[in-house]
Write an enzyme that holds these catalytic residues in place. Structure first.
Site, PDB file in Angstrom:
ATOM      1  N   HIS A 190      -1.892  10.368  -0.719  1.00  0.00           N
ATOM      2  CA  HIS A 190      -2.197   8.914  -1.187  1.00  0.00           C
ATOM      3  C   HIS A 190      -2.255   8.998  -2.625  1.00  0.00           C
ATOM      4  CE1 HIS A 190      -3.974   5.170  -0.239  1.00  0.00           C
ATOM      5  NE2 HIS A 190      -3.616   5.277   0.848  1.00  0.00           N
TER       6      HIS A 190
ATOM      7  N   ASP B  61       3.763 -14.083  11.791  1.00  0.00           N
ATOM      8  CA  ASP B  61       2.489 -14.414  11.583  1.00  0.00           C
ATOM      9  C   ASP B  61       1.524 -13.261  11.411  1.00  0.00           C
ATOM     10  OD1 ASP B  61       0.013 -15.766  11.527  1.00  0.00           O
ATOM     11  OD2 ASP B  61       0.581 -17.359  12.619  1.00  0.00           O
TER      12      ASP B  61
ATOM     13  N   LYS C 211      -7.293  -0.201  11.633  1.00  0.00           N
ATOM     14  CA  LYS C 211      -6.511  -0.673  10.712  1.00  0.00           C
ATOM     15  C   LYS C 211      -5.439   0.211  10.368  1.00  0.00           C
ATOM     16  CE  LYS C 211      -5.884  -1.151   5.918  1.00  0.00           C
ATOM     17  NZ  LYS C 211      -5.073  -0.486   5.020  1.00  0.00           N
TER      18      LYS C 211
ATOM     19  N   GLU D 237       0.888  -1.145  -0.126  1.00  0.00           N
ATOM     20  CA  GLU D 237       0.016  -0.129  -0.021  1.00  0.00           C
ATOM     21  C   GLU D 237       0.697   1.257  -0.034  1.00  0.00           C
ATOM     22  OE1 GLU D 237      -3.022   0.077   3.235  1.00  0.00           O
ATOM     23  OE2 GLU D 237      -3.687   2.174   2.575  1.00  0.00           O
TER      24      GLU D 237
HETATM   25  P1  NAD Z   1       9.028 -22.842  16.630  1.00  0.00           P
HETATM   26  O1  NAD Z   1       8.319 -24.156  17.261  1.00  0.00           O
HETATM   27  O2  NAD Z   1       9.520 -23.095  15.224  1.00  0.00           O
HETATM   28  O3  NAD Z   1      10.195 -22.549  17.649  1.00  0.00           O
HETATM   29  C1  NAD Z   1      10.307 -22.453  18.826  1.00  0.00           C
HETATM   30  C2  NAD Z   1      11.174 -23.344  19.448  1.00  0.00           C
HETATM   31  O4  NAD Z   1      12.534 -22.839  19.426  1.00  0.00           O
HETATM   32  C3  NAD Z   1      11.179 -23.297  21.010  1.00  0.00           C
HETATM   33  O5  NAD Z   1      10.255 -24.335  21.426  1.00  0.00           O
HETATM   34  C4  NAD Z   1      12.605 -23.383  21.395  1.00  0.00           C
HETATM   35  O6  NAD Z   1      12.930 -24.947  21.671  1.00  0.00           O
HETATM   36  C5  NAD Z   1      13.355 -23.045  20.474  1.00  0.00           C
HETATM   37  N1  NAD Z   1      14.072 -21.810  20.552  1.00  0.00           N
HETATM   38  C6  NAD Z   1      15.357 -21.524  20.506  1.00  0.00           C
HETATM   39  N2  NAD Z   1      15.931 -20.406  20.836  1.00  0.00           N
HETATM   40  C7  NAD Z   1      14.794 -19.969  21.515  1.00  0.00           C
HETATM   41  C8  NAD Z   1      14.668 -18.669  22.175  1.00  0.00           C
HETATM   42  N3  NAD Z   1      15.242 -17.558  22.401  1.00  0.00           N
HETATM   43  N4  NAD Z   1      13.413 -18.253  22.606  1.00  0.00           N
HETATM   44  C9  NAD Z   1      12.200 -19.199  22.367  1.00  0.00           C
HETATM   45  N5  NAD Z   1      12.630 -20.407  21.795  1.00  0.00           N
HETATM   46  C10 NAD Z   1      13.417 -20.713  21.316  1.00  0.00           C
HETATM   47  O7  NAD Z   1       7.986 -21.815  16.479  1.00  0.00           O
HETATM   48  P2  NAD Z   1       6.682 -21.304  17.273  1.00  0.00           P
HETATM   49  O8  NAD Z   1       7.356 -19.664  17.602  1.00  0.00           O
HETATM   50  O9  NAD Z   1       6.358 -21.898  18.452  1.00  0.00           O
HETATM   51  O10 NAD Z   1       5.650 -21.236  16.286  1.00  0.00           O
HETATM   52  C11 NAD Z   1       5.618 -20.087  15.638  1.00  0.00           C
HETATM   53  C12 NAD Z   1       4.902 -20.867  14.194  1.00  0.00           C
HETATM   54  O11 NAD Z   1       3.680 -21.192  14.437  1.00  0.00           O
HETATM   55  C13 NAD Z   1       4.376 -19.651  13.128  1.00  0.00           C
HETATM   56  O12 NAD Z   1       4.863 -19.897  11.918  1.00  0.00           O
HETATM   57  C14 NAD Z   1       3.103 -19.761  13.108  1.00  0.00           C
HETATM   58  O13 NAD Z   1       2.295 -18.983  11.892  1.00  0.00           O
HETATM   59  C15 NAD Z   1       2.728 -21.047  13.584  1.00  0.00           C
HETATM   60  N6  NAD Z   1       1.438 -21.348  13.996  1.00  0.00           N
HETATM   61  C16 NAD Z   1       0.383 -20.334  14.658  1.00  0.00           C
HETATM   62  C17 NAD Z   1      -0.976 -20.790  14.967  1.00  0.00           C
HETATM   63  C18 NAD Z   1      -1.942 -19.623  15.384  1.00  0.00           C
HETATM   64  O14 NAD Z   1      -1.343 -18.589  15.457  1.00  0.00           O
HETATM   65  N7  NAD Z   1      -2.979 -19.948  15.582  1.00  0.00           N
HETATM   66  C19 NAD Z   1      -1.013 -22.066  15.132  1.00  0.00           C
HETATM   67  C20 NAD Z   1      -0.390 -23.072  14.677  1.00  0.00           C
HETATM   68  C21 NAD Z   1       0.978 -22.616  14.291  1.00  0.00           C
END
Ligand code: NAD
Length: 442
Positions: free
Chosen positions: A395, A297, A281, A103
């Site tokens: 815009h 996300d 928004k 945008e």
């Molecule tokens: P992930 O599981 O890929 O990573 C998290 C993992 O990284 C942790 O479990 C930990 O073991 C490790 N890690 C290493 N260093 C870390 C640090 N400094 N801090 C925290 N963890 C660390 O990712 P996630 O963040 O758990 O999940 C994000 C993904 O899930 C996104 O892609 C999202 O789109 C997706 N998702 C979203 C939904 C929703 O929003 N409703 C539902 C399902 C999946």
């Protein structure tokens, strides 16, 4: 003439580059007038980017095989422009903010508002601990009240089970920290809902939470005698909030009348849902552009922000605006920010990694706070434009370029056709085609 001015600007910026590395200021007057290559040089210097990173940024590359590992049935890539918002000072530190967005005007608006905020020291932010909620739904529970009490009594055992799933997170100081249990009434009878509260540190956390929620489900069935159905993160991240505030000097805004006009615009949003959703928004314009640039996300953020805006049963602005005793404008924003700097694709997407390097954020909390500041900036810029000259003037200038391209203009012709249409105040495809024809003939 055009080339000479351009060359002159480049020379000025080359000398400014040397100083930049020392000063690290995000205040870059005239940045918007430079060609992209020259802007890139400044950003490279600011963020210590390597030649390779500059190339990746320039080409917008995401290798197809990498894309193929991200989602299903991949056939291509959807590139978006990444613009740099300038002028941001947050908690005394200068940031160049990469924003990925289709945008027009959003990057310029954020930069302008950030410039106005600098007069009074910029943005000041804070955030809560990065605690997210996992929901576990239990049905067929005979005595929901007793079940809730039993779940609370077994808290330590449940948290231990959850934490066994992610020793890495626990080692980093995160993990399941608390739980809540309550009874809800539904059209299919009473249910028990358990909230597992997890400190996800620098991750967005959805995967972590989902894994832990699934792992504790059998234990919850055993404690309650009920049947577990859903086990999933809640996007209403009420314990993971970022706040930003800034004072905008009345002189910087254009005088007392502009302050009053903005307060009228805010009062409109407070009282009317049709305006309020557009007000919010405008905040999300900034938040989502930074989220996209860092491969976070965006759906989770949007869902969380709008639900949070309606937390007390009525949909409200995510920001608050008021007048200070000096007659300046005080803006404050608070929203849930489920974002990560590790996990998901945030740390593997080549462009997201570079954008994060440009931002220089070290933690998910810092990223969330930057997003809140950018959201507040975009909110201010939109209200100021709407309450004064109207949004279309600014815009349309940028929109005119898109119209020119739709009419078939390429290269330099895009700007020439766009400028002619803006001057004539006729920004339409048919007029763009006419101008193009004239230019080609001439
Ligand atoms: P992930 O599981 O890929 O990573 C998290 C993992 O990284 C942790 O479990 C930990 O073991 C490790 N890690 C290493 N260093 C870390 C640090 N400094 N801090 C925290 N963890 C660390 O990712 P996630 O963040 O758990 O999940 C994000 C993904 O899930 C996104 O892609 C999202 O789109 C997706 N998702 C979203 C939904 C929703 O929003 N409703 C539902 C399902 C999946």
């Amino acid at each position: 003439m055009y080339v000479t001015i351009q060359h002159f600007r480049v020379l000025i910026y080359k000398s400014a580059l040397k100083q930049l590395s020392l000063m690290k200021t995000s205040e870059l007057p005239g940045f918007y007038k430079l060609p992209p290559e020259e802007r890139l040089k400044i950003v490279k210097e600011f963020a210590d980017l390597t030649e390779e990173e500059v190339e990746i940024l320039k080409e917008g590359l995401l290798p197809l095989d990498q894309a193929n590992r991200m989602i299903e049935n991949v056939v291509g890539i959807m590139p978006l422009p990444i613009g740099i918002a300038t002028n941001f000072r947050i908690n005394g530190r200068d940031y160049l903010v990469p924003m990925a967005i289709e945008e027009p005007s959003v990057v310029a608006a954020a930069s302008n508002a950030a410039k106005m905020a600098r007069v009074k020291g910029g943005f000041f932010t804070e955030s809560t601990q990065p605690v997210m909620i996992g929901q576990i739904q239990l049905v067929n529970v005979n005595d929901p009240k007793k079940a809730c009490a039993d779940i609370r009594a077994a808290k330590e055992e449940i948290l231990k089970k959850a934490n066994e799933q992610d020793p890495v997170l626990v080692k980093l100081g995160g993990g399941a920290v608390d739980l809540e249990a309550r009874e809800i009434q539904t059209e299919r009878g009473p249910m028990v809902v358990v909230h597992l509260l997890v400190d996800v540190r620098d991750a967005m956390g959805a995967n972590v939470i989902n894994t832990m929620s699934e792992a504790v489900a059998p234990l919850l069935e055993k404690i309650t005698g009920g049947k577990v159905r859903l086990r999933i993160v809640s996007n209403l991240a009420i314990y993971r909030l970022a706040r930003a505030k800034a004072v905008f000097a009345k002189e910087a805004l254009g005088g007392e009348e502009v302050v009053e006009a903005i307060l009228d615009a805010y009062a409109f949003a407070v009282s009317d849902i049709f305006r309020c959703v557009t007000h919010n928004k405008g905040i999300m314009n900034g938040v989502i552009a930074v989220a996209l640039a860092t491969a976070n996300d965006t759906r989770a953020l949007e869902a969380g922000a709008h639900a949070y805006a309606a937390m007390d049963g009525r949909y409200r602005p995510l920001s608050r605006w008021s007048k200070t005793s000096d007659g300046d404008l005080l803006g404050e924003v608070e929203l849930p920010v489920a974002v990560g700097v590790v996990g998901g694709v945030t740390a593997v997407h080549p462009l997201a990694k570079i954008c994060r390097k440009i931002l220089g954020v070290k933690s998910a909390r810092e990223l969330g706070e930057v997003m809140a500041a950018v959201g507040l900036a975009n909110n201010l810029a939109a209200m100021r434009a709407l309450a004064t000259e109207g949004i279309q003037r600014g815009h349309m200038k940028l929109h005119a370029r898109n119209i020119a391209m739709m009419a078939g203009a390429e290269g330099e012709l895009v700007d020439i056709v766009a400028e002619r249409m803006v001057a004539e105040r006729k920004i339409r495809v048919d007029r763009a085609k006419e101008i193009l024809e004239e230019l080609k003939k001439g």
